[in-house]
Motif scaffolding. Sequence first.
Motif, PDB file in Angstrom:
ATOM      1  N   VAL A 274       0.912  -1.090   0.051  1.00  0.00           N
ATOM      2  CA  VAL A 274       0.032   0.046   0.187  1.00  0.00           C
ATOM      3  C   VAL A 274       0.853   1.750  -0.237  1.00  0.00           C
ATOM      4  CG1 VAL A 274      -1.714   1.723   1.251  1.00  0.00           C
ATOM      5  CG2 VAL A 274      -1.803  -1.285   1.016  1.00  0.00           C
ATOM      6  N   VAL A 275       1.781   1.183   0.765  1.00  0.00           N
ATOM      7  CA  VAL A 275       2.809   2.619   1.155  1.00  0.00           C
ATOM      8  C   VAL A 275       3.885   2.946  -0.180  1.00  0.00           C
ATOM      9  CG1 VAL A 275       4.496   3.351   1.760  1.00  0.00           C
ATOM     10  CG2 VAL A 275       2.980   2.130   3.336  1.00  0.00           C
ATOM     11  N   ALA A 276       4.222   1.763  -0.410  1.00  0.00           N
ATOM     12  CA  ALA A 276       4.959   1.507  -2.129  1.00  0.00           C
ATOM     13  C   ALA A 276       4.029   2.170  -3.521  1.00  0.00           C
ATOM     14  CB  ALA A 276       5.069   0.015  -2.752  1.00  0.00           C
ATOM     15  N   SER A 277       2.748   2.022  -3.462  1.00  0.00           N
ATOM     16  CA  SER A 277       1.903   2.142  -4.254  1.00  0.00           C
ATOM     17  C   SER A 277       1.472   3.652  -4.551  1.00  0.00           C
ATOM     18  CB  SER A 277       0.685   0.769  -4.370  1.00  0.00           C
ATOM     19  OG  SER A 277       0.995  -0.476  -4.620  1.00  0.00           O
ATOM     20  N   ASN A 278       0.958   4.072  -3.737  1.00  0.00           N
ATOM     21  CA  ASN A 278       1.084   5.340  -2.740  1.00  0.00           C
ATOM     22  C   ASN A 278       2.227   6.450  -3.681  1.00  0.00           C
ATOM     23  OD1 ASN A 278      -1.655   6.284  -1.388  1.00  0.00           O
ATOM     24  ND2 ASN A 278      -1.679   4.203  -0.753  1.00  0.00           N
ATOM     25  N   ILE A 279       3.006   6.024  -3.304  1.00  0.00           N
ATOM     26  CA  ILE A 279       4.443   6.320  -3.515  1.00  0.00           C
ATOM     27  C   ILE A 279       4.293   6.373  -5.580  1.00  0.00           C
ATOM     28  CG2 ILE A 279       6.526   6.778  -3.500  1.00  0.00           C
ATOM     29  CD1 ILE A 279       6.538   5.704  -0.679  1.00  0.00           C
TER      30      ILE A 279
ATOM     31  N   THR B  88      -3.502   1.518   7.123  1.00  0.00           N
ATOM     32  CA  THR B  88      -2.656   2.191   6.042  1.00  0.00           C
ATOM     33  C   THR B  88      -2.343   3.024   5.238  1.00  0.00           C
ATOM     34  OG1 THR B  88      -1.413   0.028   6.867  1.00  0.00           O
ATOM     35  CG2 THR B  88       0.338   1.902   4.849  1.00  0.00           C
ATOM     36  N   GLY B  89      -3.934   2.893   3.970  1.00  0.00           N
ATOM     37  CA  GLY B  89      -3.860   3.157   2.931  1.00  0.00           C
ATOM     38  C   GLY B  89      -4.571   4.881   3.314  1.00  0.00           C
TER      39      GLY B  89
ATOM     40  N   SER C 277      -3.676   8.941   2.522  1.00  0.00           N
ATOM     41  CA  SER C 277      -3.529   9.253   2.039  1.00  0.00           C
ATOM     42  C   SER C 277      -4.032  10.964   2.645  1.00  0.00           C
ATOM     43  CB  SER C 277      -4.975   9.022   2.092  1.00  0.00           C
ATOM     44  OG  SER C 277      -5.107   7.901   0.636  1.00  0.00           O
ATOM     45  N   LEU C 278      -4.324  10.304   4.023  1.00  0.00           N
ATOM     46  CA  LEU C 278      -3.843  11.625   4.473  1.00  0.00           C
ATOM     47  C   LEU C 278      -2.659  12.418   4.491  1.00  0.00           C
ATOM     48  CD1 LEU C 278      -5.918  13.265   6.299  1.00  0.00           C
ATOM     49  CD2 LEU C 278      -4.488  12.262   8.852  1.00  0.00           C
ATOM     50  N   VAL C 279      -1.638  11.855   4.588  1.00  0.00           N
ATOM     51  CA  VAL C 279      -0.477  12.576   4.766  1.00  0.00           C
ATOM     52  C   VAL C 279      -0.131  13.136   2.707  1.00  0.00           C
ATOM     53  CG1 VAL C 279       2.136  11.986   3.984  1.00  0.00           C
ATOM     54  CG2 VAL C 279       0.953  10.610   6.062  1.00  0.00           C
ATOM     55  N   GLY C 280      -0.834  12.347   2.122  1.00  0.00           N
ATOM     56  CA  GLY C 280      -0.662  13.465   0.884  1.00  0.00           C
ATOM     57  C   GLY C 280      -1.598  14.309   0.419  1.00  0.00           C
TER      58      GLY C 280
ATOM     59  N   LEU D   1      -1.122  17.182  -3.170  1.00  0.00           N
ATOM     60  CA  LEU D   1      -0.422  15.063  -4.108  1.00  0.00           C
ATOM     61  C   LEU D   1      -1.840  14.617  -4.074  1.00  0.00           C
ATOM     62  CD1 LEU D   1       3.108  14.318  -2.956  1.00  0.00           C
ATOM     63  CD2 LEU D   1       2.558  15.545  -5.096  1.00  0.00           C
ATOM     64  N   VAL D   2      -2.546  14.144  -3.076  1.00  0.00           N
ATOM     65  CA  VAL D   2      -3.787  13.280  -2.974  1.00  0.00           C
ATOM     66  C   VAL D   2      -5.150  14.161  -2.986  1.00  0.00           C
ATOM     67  CG1 VAL D   2      -5.067  11.145  -1.874  1.00  0.00           C
ATOM     68  CG2 VAL D   2      -2.172  11.871  -1.666  1.00  0.00           C
ATOM     69  N   THR D   3      -5.878  14.318  -3.727  1.00  0.00           N
ATOM     70  CA  THR D   3      -7.114  14.995  -2.846  1.00  0.00           C
ATOM     71  C   THR D   3      -8.340  14.138  -2.400  1.00  0.00           C
ATOM     72  OG1 THR D   3      -8.647  14.141  -5.317  1.00  0.00           O
ATOM     73  CG2 THR D   3      -6.893  16.273  -5.118  1.00  0.00           C
ATOM     74  N   TRP D   4      -8.441  14.998  -1.422  1.00  0.00           N
ATOM     75  CA  TRP D   4      -9.572  14.189  -0.943  1.00  0.00           C
ATOM     76  C   TRP D   4     -10.747  13.438  -1.173  1.00  0.00           C
ATOM     77  CZ3 TRP D   4      -8.233  13.766   4.135  1.00  0.00           C
ATOM     78  CH2 TRP D   4      -8.294  14.801   4.293  1.00  0.00           C
ATOM     79  N   ARG D   5     -11.409  13.677  -2.888  1.00  0.00           N
ATOM     80  CA  ARG D   5     -11.891  12.608  -3.636  1.00  0.00           C
ATOM     81  C   ARG D   5     -11.179  11.563  -3.995  1.00  0.00           C
ATOM     82  NH1 ARG D   5     -14.992  14.423  -9.097  1.00  0.00           N
ATOM     83  NH2 ARG D   5     -15.844  12.361  -9.896  1.00  0.00           N
ATOM     84  N   VAL D   6     -10.293  11.355  -3.883  1.00  0.00           N
ATOM     85  CA  VAL D   6      -8.536  10.314  -4.682  1.00  0.00           C
ATOM     86  C   VAL D   6      -9.185   9.647  -3.853  1.00  0.00           C
ATOM     87  CG1 VAL D   6      -6.528   9.966  -5.296  1.00  0.00           C
ATOM     88  CG2 VAL D   6      -7.781  11.527  -6.741  1.00  0.00           C
ATOM     89  N   ALA D   7      -8.889  10.487  -2.050  1.00  0.00           N
ATOM     90  CA  ALA D   7      -8.700   9.917  -0.993  1.00  0.00           C
ATOM     91  C   ALA D   7      -9.661   8.880  -0.797  1.00  0.00           C
ATOM     92  CB  ALA D   7      -8.690  10.563   0.485  1.00  0.00           C
TER      93      ALA D   7
END
Length: 206
Positions: free
Chosen positions: A15-20, A66-67, A71-74, A84-90
């Motif tokens: 999950v972490v790797a994919s988010n990066i 973890t995801g 997302s919150l960090v993003g 990097l991550v919008t709330w909609r994408v999260a």
Amino acid sequence: MTRLLPGILAMAAIVVASNILVQILLGQWLTWGAFTYPLAFLVTDLTNRLHGPREARIVVLAGFVTGLICSLVGTQIAGDFGPLVTWRVALASAAAFLCAQLFDIAIFDRLRGGRWWRAPLVSTLVGSALDTAIFFTVAFAATLSFIEPGNDVAWANEALPLLGAGPVVPLWMSLGVADWLVKLALALIALLPFRLIVRQFRPQAV
């Protein structure tokens, strides 16, 4: 719980790797994250086969949390075009992951008594299709813009030929189809490590 630690750590790492890696483009339709995220289904199916559906849901919950953290960090990191991550994408990511993984577990459990390949293949194909449909629709469809009105998704709704050669559709549909094709290919490839790992730890199950 300690017996689930390898699965929990593997799921969290994926999950972490994919988010990066989803931030890194690969060609016109994909990101590198498309090649790491499908491994989550392999982890879920292995846990289901080796330990059972209840334990698989625990591993999925660990990946879900973890995801959420990723997302919150993003959302707090500024990129060239905003966070990097919008709330909609999260929201799309969380809903897609949880629904797809839980469906994967349920389908796998229903088919576990058949040929060794049927449960992991069918559950992963259904889960992957559901994951792709939920994520790309919730994240980018123009009809759902009310989810986050301040998030401009006009770029994702540009009308273009599907994968550059098919009928004219919104760009996000091409992105979704490309993503699902990668998941389909990896679902087939993952049958080999699935069989080898299960045979190693639970020979009677294959």
